[in-house]
Design a protein around this motif. Structure first.
Motif, PDB file in Angstrom:
ATOM      1  N   ILE A   1       0.877  -1.178   0.000  1.00 15.94           N
ATOM      2  CA  ILE A   1       0.000   0.000   0.000  1.00 15.94           C
ATOM      3  C   ILE A   1       0.914   1.227   0.000  1.00 15.94           C
ATOM      4  O   ILE A   1       1.935   1.243   0.709  1.00 15.94           O
ATOM      5  N   ALA A   2       0.555   2.231  -0.783  1.00 12.87           N
ATOM      6  CA  ALA A   2       1.407   3.424  -0.850  1.00 12.87           C
ATOM      7  C   ALA A   2       1.350   4.210   0.459  1.00 12.87           C
ATOM      8  O   ALA A   2       0.264   4.570   0.931  1.00 12.87           O
ATOM      9  N   ALA A   3       2.532   4.426   1.056  1.00  9.23           N
ATOM     10  CA  ALA A   3       2.654   5.218   2.284  1.00  9.23           C
ATOM     11  C   ALA A   3       4.113   5.637   2.426  1.00  9.23           C
ATOM     12  O   ALA A   3       4.982   5.071   1.768  1.00  9.23           O
ATOM     13  N   GLY A   4       4.371   6.617   3.274  1.00 13.05           N
ATOM     14  CA  GLY A   4       5.747   7.001   3.574  1.00 13.05           C
ATOM     15  C   GLY A   4       6.454   7.628   2.397  1.00 13.05           C
ATOM     16  O   GLY A   4       5.883   8.456   1.677  1.00 13.05           O
ATOM     17  N   SER A   5       7.715   7.196   2.183  1.00 16.76           N
ATOM     18  CA  SER A   5       8.567   7.916   1.218  1.00 16.76           C
ATOM     19  C   SER A   5       8.066   7.819  -0.221  1.00 16.76           C
ATOM     20  O   SER A   5       8.309   8.744  -0.997  1.00 16.76           O
ATOM     21  N   ILE A   6       7.365   6.743  -0.600  1.00 17.73           N
ATOM     22  CA  ILE A   6       6.930   6.733  -2.010  1.00 17.73           C
ATOM     23  C   ILE A   6       5.776   7.704  -2.268  1.00 17.73           C
ATOM     24  O   ILE A   6       5.575   8.137  -3.388  1.00 17.73           O
TER      25      ILE A   6
ATOM     26  N   GLY B  69      -2.463   5.204   0.709  1.00 17.35           N
ATOM     27  CA  GLY B  69      -3.536   4.214   0.857  1.00 17.35           C
ATOM     28  C   GLY B  69      -3.843   3.458  -0.433  1.00 17.35           C
ATOM     29  O   GLY B  69      -4.616   2.513  -0.409  1.00 17.35           O
ATOM     30  N   THR B  70      -3.208   3.874  -1.555  1.00 16.23           N
ATOM     31  CA  THR B  70      -3.452   3.178  -2.823  1.00 16.23           C
ATOM     32  C   THR B  70      -2.859   1.772  -2.753  1.00 16.23           C
ATOM     33  O   THR B  70      -1.705   1.595  -2.334  1.00 16.23           O
ATOM     34  N   LYS B  71      -3.646   0.781  -3.157  1.00 15.33           N
ATOM     35  CA  LYS B  71      -3.161  -0.606  -3.150  1.00 15.33           C
ATOM     36  C   LYS B  71      -2.138  -0.788  -4.268  1.00 15.33           C
ATOM     37  O   LYS B  71      -2.374  -0.331  -5.406  1.00 15.33           O
ATOM     38  N   LEU B  72      -1.038  -1.419  -3.968  1.00 17.66           N
ATOM     39  CA  LEU B  72      -0.014  -1.685  -4.976  1.00 17.66           C
ATOM     40  C   LEU B  72      -0.052  -3.173  -5.295  1.00 17.66           C
ATOM     41  O   LEU B  72       0.361  -4.004  -4.482  1.00 17.66           O
ATOM     42  N   ASP B  73      -0.607  -3.495  -6.445  1.00 16.47           N
ATOM     43  CA  ASP B  73      -0.786  -4.904  -6.812  1.00 16.47           C
ATOM     44  C   ASP B  73      -0.355  -5.093  -8.265  1.00 16.47           C
ATOM     45  O   ASP B  73      -1.028  -4.576  -9.155  1.00 16.47           O
ATOM     46  N   PRO B  74       0.756  -5.762  -8.529  1.00 15.50           N
ATOM     47  CA  PRO B  74       1.589  -6.511  -7.592  1.00 15.50           C
ATOM     48  C   PRO B  74       2.373  -5.585  -6.653  1.00 15.50           C
ATOM     49  O   PRO B  74       2.534  -4.399  -6.953  1.00 15.50           O
ATOM     50  N   PRO B  75       2.870  -6.164  -5.525  1.00 15.70           N
ATOM     51  CA  PRO B  75       3.632  -5.358  -4.581  1.00 15.70           C
ATOM     52  C   PRO B  75       4.852  -4.727  -5.260  1.00 15.70           C
ATOM     53  O   PRO B  75       5.383  -5.280  -6.219  1.00 15.70           O
ATOM     54  N   VAL B  76       5.269  -3.594  -4.725  1.00 21.73           N
ATOM     55  CA  VAL B  76       6.434  -2.885  -5.285  1.00 21.73           C
ATOM     56  C   VAL B  76       7.640  -3.145  -4.380  1.00 21.73           C
ATOM     57  O   VAL B  76       7.564  -2.940  -3.167  1.00 21.73           O
ATOM     58  N   ILE B  77       8.735  -3.590  -4.990  1.00 19.40           N
ATOM     59  CA  ILE B  77       9.979  -3.755  -4.228  1.00 19.40           C
ATOM     60  C   ILE B  77      10.877  -2.562  -4.515  1.00 19.40           C
ATOM     61  O   ILE B  77      11.105  -2.209  -5.681  1.00 19.40           O
ATOM     62  N   VAL B  78      11.360  -1.936  -3.452  1.00 18.59           N
ATOM     63  CA  VAL B  78      12.311  -0.825  -3.583  1.00 18.59           C
ATOM     64  C   VAL B  78      13.555  -1.239  -2.800  1.00 18.59           C
ATOM     65  O   VAL B  78      13.438  -1.768  -1.700  1.00 18.59           O
ATOM     66  N   ILE B  79      14.729  -1.039  -3.383  1.00 22.77           N
ATOM     67  CA  ILE B  79      15.947  -1.412  -2.652  1.00 22.77           C
ATOM     68  C   ILE B  79      16.812  -0.169  -2.439  1.00 22.77           C
ATOM     69  O   ILE B  79      17.164   0.535  -3.389  1.00 22.77           O
TER      70      ILE B  79
END
Ligand code: 5GP
Length: 268
Positions: A96-101, A110-120
């Motif tokens: 779910i979109a929150a914080g730094s993104i 609160g936007t659902k991220l589907d598929p999940p987003v990986i950030v490294i």
């Protein structure tokens, strides 16, 4: 097992050597920090809540086939772990979109991220943990392409397992940060998974149940950690030993000691 010299002290955990080269002790301290250490406090029992939840998650993940550094719980705030050569990457999985993104990209919270987003991110406080991409990770010799692929696969599996586990408690796993290390050629999950490194929202009220309470002064963070650690660890999917509450708590429907329940210790 004998605790030896301090090997490393981070912002909230200390790592000690033991009399065995292949085993370390991680101690969860009561320190809490946010904003690159810009906000700092010491909060009684915080270490035990995070140690309890981390041990619970490591134990659960191991039982479901994820290789971690966890060996056994030693006491309320210490656990024995396998010695790993840590990879300086912060692998963040977002559902779910929150914080730094939300701050850095045009996502609505609160936007659902589907598929999940990986950030490294590159784990380097002096550079404020800048975001990496696959080419940078390989060019910096932080991981090989094969290791990176493995790390992402494990991160998504952890996300699947923990999202399902938490959903049973009415908790949404918004996002979390994990770190990996090498034991020979094996990649294992290291560090911690706790309220300090996850974003958790109550499914019904969307109330924060994690370090955002501290970051953004949303309320009494230790009361939140106490409640959420119990909610997580007394779930139906947890080890049998921690399902039982003390008699006093059973009567009142709450646990009175103010400390996190300890997961069943298991030597591996
Ligand atoms: P964000 O990038 O939105 O600040 O963080 C994403 C998720 O990763 C949050 O759950 C946050 O708690 C976790 N996270 C990001 N960086 C760190 C870090 O340096 N330490 C810890 N413990 N967690 C982090």
């Amino acid at each position: 097992m004998k605790q030896g010299k301090l090997l490393y002290a981070g912002k909230a955990k200390s790592v000690y050597r033991t009399d065995k080269k292949e085993t370390l002790i991680v101690e969860f301290r009561d320190d809490i920090t946010a904003f690159d250490g810009g906000k700092k406090d010491t909060l009684k029992n915080k270490g035990s809540y995070n140690a309890g939840v981390s041990a619970f998650f490591f134990d659960y993940l191991e039982k479901h086939g994820v290789k971690t550094h966890f060996l056994q719980v030693l006491d309320e705030r210490r656990m024995a772990v396998r010695t790993l050569s840590m990879i300086p990457l912060e692998v963040i999985v977002r559902n779910i979109a929150a914080g730094s993104i939300v701050r850095n990209y045009p996502f609505k919270e609160g936007t659902k991220l589907d598929p999940p987003v990986i950030v490294i991110d590159f784990k380097d406080d002096s550079r404020h943990d800048p975001m990496l991409n696959d080419d940078l990770i390989v060019a910096l010799n932080l991981a090989t392409p094969a290791e990176l692929k493995k790390i992402k696969t494990i991160a998504l599996e952890i996300n699947r397992l923990l999202s399902a586990l938490l959903a049973k408690q009415g908790i949404m796993l918004v996002d979390f940060k994990i770190e990996f290390g090498r034991q020979g050629k094996t990649i294992r999950l290291g560090d911690e998974i706790s309220m300090d490194s996850m974003r958790l929202w109550d499914r019904k009220t969307k109330e924060s149940l994690d370090k955002d309470v501290y970051r953004f002064n949303k309320g009494d963070v230790m009361a939140t950690y106490n409640r959420v650690s119990r909610r997580i660890m007394t779930g139906t999917a947890g080890p049998a030993a921690i399902k039982k509450k003390p008699a006093a708590a059973r009567k009142k429907g709450t646990v009175s000691s103010g400390k996190a329940a300890k997961p069943k210790t298991k030597k591996r």
